[in-house]
Motif scaffolding. Structure first.
Motif, PDB file in Angstrom:
ATOM      1  N   GLY A 166      89.635  22.207  56.556  1.00 12.19           N
ATOM      2  CA  GLY A 166      88.337  22.858  56.524  1.00 12.19           C
ATOM      3  C   GLY A 166      88.088  23.678  55.287  1.00 12.19           C
ATOM      4  N   ILE A 167      89.087  23.760  54.418  1.00 12.56           N
ATOM      5  CA  ILE A 167      88.978  24.599  53.232  1.00 12.56           C
ATOM      6  C   ILE A 167      88.471  23.766  52.054  1.00 12.56           C
ATOM      7  N   PHE A 168      87.759  24.432  51.176  1.00 14.50           N
ATOM      8  CA  PHE A 168      87.176  23.800  50.006  1.00 14.50           C
ATOM      9  C   PHE A 168      88.211  23.072  49.159  1.00 14.50           C
ATOM     10  N   SER A 169      87.866  21.869  48.704  1.00 16.87           N
ATOM     11  CA  SER A 169      88.701  21.130  47.762  1.00 16.87           C
ATOM     12  C   SER A 169      87.875  20.091  47.034  1.00 16.87           C
ATOM     13  N   VAL A 229      81.895  14.840  44.128  1.00 15.15           N
ATOM     14  CA  VAL A 229      80.449  15.047  44.005  1.00 15.15           C
ATOM     15  C   VAL A 229      80.016  16.335  44.705  1.00 15.15           C
ATOM     16  N   ALA A 230      80.370  16.464  45.973  1.00 13.81           N
ATOM     17  CA  ALA A 230      79.894  17.619  46.747  1.00 13.81           C
ATOM     18  C   ALA A 230      80.826  17.865  47.923  1.00 13.81           C
ATOM     19  N   HIS A 231      80.798  19.123  48.408  1.00 13.94           N
ATOM     20  CA  HIS A 231      81.658  19.539  49.502  1.00 13.94           C
ATOM     21  C   HIS A 231      80.889  20.485  50.403  1.00 13.94           C
ATOM     22  N   TYR A 266      79.397  23.186  47.668  1.00 14.64           N
ATOM     23  CA  TYR A 266      79.821  23.219  46.263  1.00 14.64           C
ATOM     24  C   TYR A 266      79.527  21.856  45.669  1.00 14.64           C
ATOM     25  N   TYR A 267      79.088  21.859  44.401  1.00  9.88           N
ATOM     26  CA  TYR A 267      78.696  20.607  43.751  1.00  9.88           C
ATOM     27  C   TYR A 267      79.318  20.487  42.360  1.00  9.88           C
ATOM     28  N   VAL A 268      79.545  19.271  41.954  1.00 13.22           N
ATOM     29  CA  VAL A 268      79.900  19.041  40.559  1.00 13.22           C
ATOM     30  C   VAL A 268      78.670  19.355  39.710  1.00 13.22           C
TER      31      VAL A 268
END
Length: 123
Positions: free
Chosen positions: A101-104, A48-50, A58-60
């Motif tokens: 801590g990295i985006f996924s 859903v979100a990060h 970041y979002y779906v």
């Protein structure tokens, strides 16, 4: 023992709002990326979100412009503000923490999970 505890779910009419909270018992919470996922009946768990450790989000596509993810490192907490809710948002919502801590957007890359909170949106 690491614990993530979600709260704030419930029953709401379409067009309404809910704010989910995730309390995290993590010693270095500020270094973790946090994510929200959801799982509807009969479906796979969905990103859903990060929010990264630095606050990048970041979002779906299906929730962009309606949901906002945030964090409060002083409180070891993450939040998901959900506005303009739709029946298709109905699911169990989970928060998750990722050490790197990295985006996924991949559930398997998150290290810790909460037990989930039910969100039901009626039409």
């Amino acid at each position: 023992q690491v614990q993530l505890v979600e709260s704030g779910g419930g029953l709401v009419q379409a067009g309404g709002s809910l704010r989910l909270s995730c309390a995290a018992a993590l010693r270095t919470f500020s270094s973790y990326a946090m994510g929200w996922f959801r799982q509807a009946p009969g479906k796979e768990r969905e990103f859903v979100a990060h929010i990264s450790w630095s606050g990048s989000t970041y979002y779906v596509d299906s929730v962009k412009g309606r949901f906002t993810i945030s964090r409060d490192d002083a409180k070891n907490a993450a939040y998901l503000q959900m506005n303009s809710l739709k029946p298709e948002d109905t699911a169990i919502y989970y928060c998750a923490a990722r050490m790197s801590g990295i985006f996924s957007t991949t559930a398997s890359q998150y290290d810790y999970w909460g037990q989930g909170t039910q969100v039901t949106v009626s039409s």
